[in-house]
Design a protein around this motif. Structure first.
Motif, PDB file in Angstrom:
ATOM      1  N   TYR A  12       0.842  -1.188   0.000  1.00 13.01           N
ATOM      2  CA  TYR A  12       0.000   0.000   0.000  1.00 13.01           C
ATOM      3  C   TYR A  12       0.879   1.241   0.000  1.00 13.01           C
ATOM      4  CZ  TYR A  12      -3.862  -3.068   1.377  1.00 13.01           C
ATOM      5  OH  TYR A  12      -4.806  -4.061   1.416  1.00 13.01           O
ATOM      6  N   LEU A  13       0.374   2.301  -0.610  1.00 12.12           N
ATOM      7  CA  LEU A  13       1.062   3.587  -0.572  1.00 12.12           C
ATOM      8  C   LEU A  13       0.501   4.430   0.556  1.00 12.12           C
ATOM      9  CD1 LEU A  13       0.932   2.768  -3.856  1.00 12.12           C
ATOM     10  CD2 LEU A  13       2.412   4.771  -3.892  1.00 12.12           C
ATOM     11  N   LEU A  14       1.373   5.184   1.213  1.00 13.71           N
ATOM     12  CA  LEU A  14       1.028   5.978   2.388  1.00 13.71           C
ATOM     13  C   LEU A  14       0.657   7.401   1.990  1.00 13.71           C
ATOM     14  CD1 LEU A  14       1.079   6.560   5.513  1.00 13.71           C
ATOM     15  CD2 LEU A  14       3.534   7.056   5.204  1.00 13.71           C
ATOM     16  N   TYR A  15      -0.533   7.855   2.482  1.00 13.39           N
ATOM     17  CA  TYR A  15      -0.977   9.231   2.259  1.00 13.39           C
ATOM     18  C   TYR A  15      -1.722   9.735   3.488  1.00 13.39           C
ATOM     19  CZ  TYR A  15       0.101   8.844  -2.703  1.00 13.39           C
ATOM     20  OH  TYR A  15       0.757   8.684  -3.894  1.00 13.39           O
ATOM     21  N   SER A  16      -1.776  11.041   3.620  1.00 15.69           N
ATOM     22  CA  SER A  16      -2.648  11.650   4.626  1.00 15.69           C
ATOM     23  C   SER A  16      -4.042  11.810   4.031  1.00 15.69           C
ATOM     24  CB  SER A  16      -2.097  13.018   5.045  1.00 15.69           C
ATOM     25  OG  SER A  16      -1.965  13.862   3.911  1.00 15.69           O
ATOM     26  N   ASP A  17      -5.048  12.026   4.890  1.00 13.68           N
ATOM     27  CA  ASP A  17      -6.390  12.273   4.393  1.00 13.68           C
ATOM     28  C   ASP A  17      -6.850  13.666   4.798  1.00 13.68           C
ATOM     29  OD1 ASP A  17      -7.295  12.203   7.029  1.00 13.68           O
ATOM     30  OD2 ASP A  17      -8.161  10.201   6.879  1.00 13.68           O
ATOM     31  N   GLU A  18      -8.140  13.932   4.654  1.00 15.73           N
ATOM     32  CA  GLU A  18      -8.660  15.286   4.878  1.00 15.73           C
ATOM     33  C   GLU A  18      -8.615  15.705   6.342  1.00 15.73           C
ATOM     34  OE1 GLU A  18     -12.043  12.411   5.347  1.00 15.73           O
ATOM     35  OE2 GLU A  18     -10.423  12.716   3.887  1.00 15.73           O
ATOM     36  N   HIS A  69       0.620  13.108  10.177  1.00 21.08           N
ATOM     37  CA  HIS A  69       0.805  14.393   9.506  1.00 21.08           C
ATOM     38  C   HIS A  69       2.020  14.277   8.584  1.00 21.08           C
ATOM     39  CE1 HIS A  69      -1.903  16.687  12.240  1.00 21.08           C
ATOM     40  NE2 HIS A  69      -1.482  15.822  13.140  1.00 21.08           N
ATOM     41  N   ASP A  70       2.033  15.091   7.539  1.00 17.59           N
ATOM     42  CA  ASP A  70       3.241  15.237   6.737  1.00 17.59           C
ATOM     43  C   ASP A  70       3.412  16.725   6.430  1.00 17.59           C
ATOM     44  OD1 ASP A  70       1.337  15.769   4.740  1.00 17.59           O
ATOM     45  OD2 ASP A  70       1.640  13.882   3.722  1.00 17.59           O
ATOM     46  N   LEU A  71       4.500  17.161   6.003  1.00 21.21           N
ATOM     47  CA  LEU A  71       5.837  16.645   5.988  1.00 21.21           C
ATOM     48  C   LEU A  71       6.633  17.385   7.059  1.00 21.21           C
ATOM     49  CD1 LEU A  71       6.306  16.786   2.175  1.00 21.21           C
ATOM     50  CD2 LEU A  71       6.533  14.686   3.470  1.00 21.21           C
ATOM     51  N   PRO A  72       7.468  16.791   7.856  1.00 21.20           N
ATOM     52  CA  PRO A  72       7.934  15.413   7.765  1.00 21.20           C
ATOM     53  C   PRO A  72       6.845  14.415   8.171  1.00 21.20           C
ATOM     54  CG  PRO A  72       8.738  16.414   9.776  1.00 21.20           C
ATOM     55  CD  PRO A  72       8.057  17.509   9.001  1.00 21.20           C
TER      56      PRO A  72
END
Length: 201
Positions: A12-18, A69-72
């Motif tokens: 799976y690819l890692l992402y943040s959401d809303e 959270h990103d980034l970092p």
């Protein structure tokens, strides 16, 4: 028809959401403290070791702090504790951190410093274009069974795609360990379902 391998179902690819927004290192506090350190198991050292100060990139809509959270790339320790304690992950460092916002300090966070790069793209079945030596545009990912078969599972539980280092992959094992805590702010896209539009969905 795309010839997917079993790895396209496992990763799976890692992402943040809303529910998540970007964080930044607080340079004002950082400059007044000693040099930082990195720790294998941050929960054991968060009182004695160096803790990285973070601030939210913009006002948060409901004054709640997300688990990612990103980034970092920053996780609450509660959702990453199992991962940090159960696995020795090559090319992964966990750096203790806290987020401060509106006079409150949210402890027990960690920054993931990731430098485990793996060449994993199936070039025959993926859709991509190399723009330069350092830039690759990818429209469709197919992971190479041949390349990944040659790497032990424990060395590829979390990695960056060498061909495009903005893409972070996590194995189903890691995803399951994170998702059992019902995290807020994190989103995973199965590799075979990924596309440019999904990344922004």
């Amino acid at each position: 028809m795309t010839n997917y391998s079993n790895y396209d179902d496992e990763y799976y690819l890692l992402y943040s959401d809303e529910n998540s927004i970007m964080v930044d290192l607080d340079e004002d506090i950082l400059s007044n403290n000693k040099d930082g350190g990195t720790f294998a198991i941050p929960g054991e050292l968060i009182q004695d070791g160096y803790v990285y100060p973070l601030i939210l990139d913009k006002p948060y809509k409901n004054d709640a702090i997300a688990d990612f959270h990103d980034l970092p790339y920053t996780f609450s320790y509660r959702i990453i504790k199992d991962v940090a304690q159960r696995h020795t992950l090559p090319g992964v460092q966990w750096m203790p951190a806290y987020i401060h916002y509106k006079g409150k300090r949210y402890n027990d966070h960690v920054i993931m410093h990731l430098f485990n790069e793996i060449n994993c793209l199936d070039e025959d079945n993926s859709i991509f274009k190399r723009v330069s030596e350092f830039t690759t545009i990818i429209d469709k990912i197919v992971l190479s069974k041949e390349k990944l078969d040659n790497i032990p599972l424990e060395d590829r539980l979390i990695f960056i795609m060498e061909e495009k280092t903005s893409l972070i992959f996590m194995h189903q094992i890691i995803v399951d360990e994170i998702m059992q805590h019902n995290p807020v702010g994190i989103r995973f896209i199965k590799s075979k379902d990924w596309g440019v539009s999904e990344a922004f969905g």
